[in-house]
Design an enzyme around this catalytic site. Structure first.
Site, PDB file in Angstrom:
ATOM      1  N   LYS A  75       0.822  -1.135   0.066  1.00 52.35           N
ATOM      2  CA  LYS A  75       0.020   0.051   0.173  1.00 52.35           C
ATOM      3  C   LYS A  75       0.723   1.210  -0.030  1.00 52.35           C
ATOM      4  O   LYS A  75       2.103   1.205   0.852  1.00 52.35           O
ATOM      5  CB  LYS A  75      -0.716  -0.155   1.065  1.00 52.35           C
ATOM      6  CG  LYS A  75      -2.018   1.225   1.362  1.00 52.35           C
ATOM      7  CD  LYS A  75      -2.699   0.866   2.701  1.00 52.35           C
ATOM      8  CE  LYS A  75      -3.853   1.946   2.898  1.00 52.35           C
ATOM      9  NZ  LYS A  75      -4.614   1.845   4.049  1.00 52.35           N
ATOM     10  N   SER A 151      -9.216   2.475   3.549  1.00 53.60           N
ATOM     11  CA  SER A 151      -8.262   3.001   2.803  1.00 53.60           C
ATOM     12  C   SER A 151      -7.730   2.174   1.859  1.00 53.60           C
ATOM     13  O   SER A 151      -6.812   2.554   1.126  1.00 53.60           O
ATOM     14  CB  SER A 151      -7.483   4.071   3.656  1.00 53.60           C
ATOM     15  OG  SER A 151      -6.705   3.222   4.735  1.00 53.60           O
ATOM     16  N   SER A 175      -9.620   0.013   7.606  1.00 53.35           N
ATOM     17  CA  SER A 175      -9.427   0.189   6.468  1.00 53.35           C
ATOM     18  C   SER A 175      -8.701  -1.142   5.654  1.00 53.35           C
ATOM     19  O   SER A 175      -8.561  -0.866   4.538  1.00 53.35           O
ATOM     20  CB  SER A 175      -8.052   1.187   6.286  1.00 53.35           C
ATOM     21  OG  SER A 175      -8.700   2.453   6.566  1.00 53.35           O
TER      22      SER A 175
END
Length: 500
Positions: A75, A151, A175
């Site tokens: 990520k 996220s 997330s």
């Protein structure tokens, strides 16, 4: 190996093929790169690739490592790769390069995983949707007009669409679990401190943030946890490496005491309305657990959602203000001139005006809630409840409207932020930000492990996950329960196979 064959396997399945000589590491690598090049322009999951570097690193992998030669993605947030960009979803960090590898990255490589690039995240990971202004917006591969959540939305899209068999994510308020629910994946948030954030960070959001993976199978998640858990040098959490998460999946769990809730104490104070499909998913999961021999009782967690949301947002504001100051130091750009989104700027201004007393009082609330949940788990082994109030929303539906952004821009007026806090703007922010996802922050505040299980698909073809929370430190039991439900439901066959 063609792309279709590549997509047919989870990560451990690919590793086994490589180890047995049925396919070479180079063939798997080529298939993964081809999948990303062919489909990412449409999907928007990957913000940057590093194929050449990954190919060189692949030549040094331990062939006996558990994931030797398996492609993955990290990520674009916290997961630093030495001397490579880490923009954190923000134009303000676009030119910044990490000074050293994150401990997580080092452990992934030691486990044989080959990092092909980085996935999309909202600016600084702040939203439960992945729609940063500085990068492409990932589309949900189940229904492209819908959001994958956030996220860790880019990672979820990459796995659900078959670009990679697993991708890394982080979870500070849901997330990992929210995008797992919206994209039909398995997503585990480990206990606080289980996975180190060093060396750049000791803890993030007072320990609410934990890193792990989004996967198609439970066994991949367990195997990743085996190789990344445990403190690193200088860690604030004295948690030694534990083994046996994958091995534990070989036997079913004993009958468990399962509490079931629709999350009323968490959602009602924020005005949350539960979609009927979410209710159906939770009720169906409870029925299935009962059929597997577990004792199921309806019981509400001993928390008050309004107070919990206030506490969570208070820490959120304070940390964002600190993050913007850190970005300013790293880039040499004054905070007021950082290239950030209007909502980020407005929330940062509120954070700068937050009294230290209020920040500390909010943190003390975390302890109160954690103690209450510890008492709850003396009666129940696990808690079953929703992940989100509904299936994946349509893209742009939850991003601040232009009118809302103009209102937030008024916080630039001298003294306006302080007045806004006194006028109760924090409560309104909490209600607006968390109304659709009020059920996931609980585990971040208490530090408990929690997971999203892909057990339901709506008539419209959207997946809906259900959440299970366990006592602090009890990932093993959660994973064993997840494996039992995975075998019972066969959820893996429901992944989307066709793009477009």
């Amino acid at each position: 190996m063609d792309i279709g064959d590549y997509r047919a396997h989870d990560a451990l399945g690919l590793a086994a093929l490589i180890r047995q000589g049925e396919v070479s590491r180079e063939e798997v690598f080529a298939a993964a790169c081809a999948a990303i090049e062919a489909d990412n322009p449409y999907l928007g999951a990957v913000v940057r690739t590093r194929f050449a570097r990954a190919a060189r690193e692949g030549g040094h992998l331990d062939p006996e490592a558990p994931f030797a030669g398996v492609p993955t993605l990290t990520k674009d947030l916290l997961m630093a790769l030495e001397d490579e960009p880490l923009a954190c979803g923000s134009a303000s960090m676009a030119a910044w390069r990490a000074p050293e590898n994150a401990s997580l990255v080092t452990r992934l490589r030691q486990a044989g995983l080959c990092i092909l690039g980085q996935t999309a995240t909202p600016e600084l990971g702040l939203m439960g949707i992945t729609e940063p202004r500085a990068f492409a917006h990932p589309v949900n591969p189940w229904r492209p007009a819908h959001s994958p959540g956030g996220s860790s939305g880019g990672s979820a899209v990459a796995v659900a669409s078959g670009l990679v068999p697993l991708a890394l994510g982080s979870d500070g308020g849901g997330s990992i679990r929210i995008p797992a629910s919206h994209c039909g994946l398995f997503g585990l948030k480990p206990s606080r401190g289980r996975v180190p954030l060093g060396p750049m960070f000791g803890e993030v959001w007072q320990g609410a943030v934990v890193e792990h993976a989004l996967t198609r199978s439970v066994r991949d998640s367990a195997a990743v946890l085996d190789v990344i858990n445990g403190m690193d040098a200088g860690s604030p959490w004295p948690l030694p490496r534990e083994q046996g998460f994958l091995a534990a999946l070989g036997r079913p769990p004993p009958p468990l005491r399962v509490a079931v809730s629709l999350g009323e104490p968490l959602g009602a104070p924020l005005g949350t309305r539960l979609d009927p499909e979410v209710r159906l998913a939770v009720e169906w999961a409870a029925h299935r657990l009962e059929g597997l021999g577990h004792r199921v009782d309806w019981a509400e967690p001993p928390v008050e959602g309004g107070a919990l949301a206030d506490s969570y947002l208070t820490l959120y504001l304070g940390h964002l203000a600190a993050d913007l100051a850190w970005i300013s130091e790293q880039t040499g750009v004054p905070v007021g001139r950082l290239d950030i989104e209007p909502a980020t700027r407005a929330i940062g201004r509120l954070g700068r005006c937050l009294p230290a007393r209020d920040y500390e009082l909010a943190k003390r609330d975390w302890n109160r809630v954690a103690r209450a949940m510890a008492g709850f788990h003396r009666r129940f082994d696990v808690l079953l409840l929703p992940v989100a109030a509904g299936p994946a929303p349509r893209r742009r539906a939850l991003y601040p409207s232009p009118a809302r952004e103009r209102l937030m821009a008024l916080l630039a007026i001298p003294g306006a932020s302080r007045l806004a806090l006194k006028a109760g703007m924090l409560k309104r922010l909490a209600a607006e930000a968390l109304r659709m996802t009020p059920f996931t922050q609980l585990a971040n505040l208490t530090g408990q492990p929690a997971m999203s299980l892909p057990l339901h698909i709506t008539p419209d073809g959207l997946p809906v996950g259900v959440q299970v929370i366990g006592p602090m430190g009890d990932e093993r039991r959660l994973l064993v329960l997840a494996a039992q439900l995975e075998a019972d439901s066969g959820w893996g066959r429901h992944l989307p196979r066709v793009l477009g």
